[in-house]
Design a protein around this motif. Structure first.
Motif, PDB file in Angstrom:
ATOM      1  N   TYR A 284      29.241  39.616 -24.125  1.00 24.81           N
ATOM      2  CA  TYR A 284      29.582  39.754 -25.543  1.00 24.81           C
ATOM      3  C   TYR A 284      28.525  39.077 -26.410  1.00 24.81           C
ATOM      4  O   TYR A 284      28.057  39.635 -27.402  1.00 24.81           O
ATOM      5  N   THR A 285      28.136  37.876 -26.029  1.00 21.86           N
ATOM      6  CA  THR A 285      27.144  37.132 -26.805  1.00 21.86           C
ATOM      7  C   THR A 285      25.785  37.821 -26.789  1.00 21.86           C
ATOM      8  O   THR A 285      25.135  37.958 -27.836  1.00 21.86           O
ATOM      9  N   ILE A 286      25.360  38.272 -25.637  1.00 24.02           N
ATOM     10  CA  ILE A 286      24.066  38.954 -25.531  1.00 24.02           C
ATOM     11  C   ILE A 286      24.048  40.229 -26.359  1.00 24.02           C
ATOM     12  O   ILE A 286      23.079  40.517 -27.067  1.00 24.02           O
TER      13      ILE A 286
ATOM     14  N   GLN B 245      25.923  40.898 -28.958  1.00 17.49           N
ATOM     15  CA  GLN B 245      25.950  40.539 -30.379  1.00 17.49           C
ATOM     16  C   GLN B 245      24.556  40.155 -30.860  1.00 17.49           C
ATOM     17  O   GLN B 245      24.144  40.554 -31.940  1.00 17.49           O
ATOM     18  N   TRP B 246      23.839  39.387 -30.058  1.00 21.74           N
ATOM     19  CA  TRP B 246      22.472  39.010 -30.415  1.00 21.74           C
ATOM     20  C   TRP B 246      21.560  40.232 -30.460  1.00 21.74           C
ATOM     21  O   TRP B 246      20.580  40.242 -31.196  1.00 21.74           O
ATOM     22  N   ALA B 247      21.880  41.241 -29.645  1.00 18.77           N
ATOM     23  CA  ALA B 247      21.082  42.465 -29.618  1.00 18.77           C
ATOM     24  C   ALA B 247      21.378  43.363 -30.806  1.00 18.77           C
ATOM     25  O   ALA B 247      20.698  44.365 -31.003  1.00 18.77           O
ATOM     26  N   GLY B 248      22.393  43.033 -31.574  1.00 18.09           N
ATOM     27  CA  GLY B 248      22.694  43.784 -32.784  1.00 18.09           C
ATOM     28  C   GLY B 248      23.847  44.760 -32.695  1.00 18.09           C
ATOM     29  O   GLY B 248      24.078  45.535 -33.627  1.00 18.09           O
TER      30      GLY B 248
ATOM     31  N   GLU C 191      30.635  44.337 -34.039  1.00 12.86           N
ATOM     32  CA  GLU C 191      31.934  43.936 -33.476  1.00 12.86           C
ATOM     33  C   GLU C 191      32.902  45.104 -33.350  1.00 12.86           C
ATOM     34  O   GLU C 191      33.809  45.070 -32.530  1.00 12.86           O
TER      35      GLU C 191
ATOM     36  N   SER D 196      31.750  44.118 -22.339  1.00 16.87           N
ATOM     37  CA  SER D 196      32.131  42.717 -22.135  1.00 16.87           C
ATOM     38  C   SER D 196      33.375  42.593 -21.261  1.00 16.87           C
ATOM     39  O   SER D 196      33.353  41.894 -20.240  1.00 16.87           O
TER      40      SER D 196
END
Length: 95
Positions: free
Chosen positions: A44-46, A48-51, A54, A63
């Protein structure tokens, strides 16, 4: 804050997965949910950082689904190794 929903879902489904997989008497009840939750958090974090947004279906599928898939693989692998180790120990002891 949506990451909490993904983590709760991964943990709850990980508990169900623990009871669905064989050899559950050979492992702790927290192993499968812990793996599923940790993998879901990382994915989920990766993403989100990739753009990835949500509201994206793929974020949730990757995820939660990926967490469950890797938790199932890891749990089955550990259970199989435990069964083999126990069999080898019984054979070595002549039981």
């Amino acid at each position: 804050m949506y990451i909490l929903l993904a983590l709760i879902a991964a943990c709850a489904l990980g508990v169900a997965l623990h009871f669905a997989l064989p050899h559950r008497e050979l492992r702790g009840v927290a192993l499968t949910p812990a793996i599923a939750t940790a993998v879901a958090a990382a994915v989920y974090t990766i993403l989100q950082w990739a753009g990835v947004g949500e509201g994206s279906f793929w974020l949730w599928l990757a995820s939660v689904g990926g967490g469950l898939l890797l938790a199932a693989i890891a749990t089955l692998t550990m259970s199989t190794l435990r069964v083999r180790h126990d069999a080898a120990a019984r054979q070595a002891l002549g039981i």
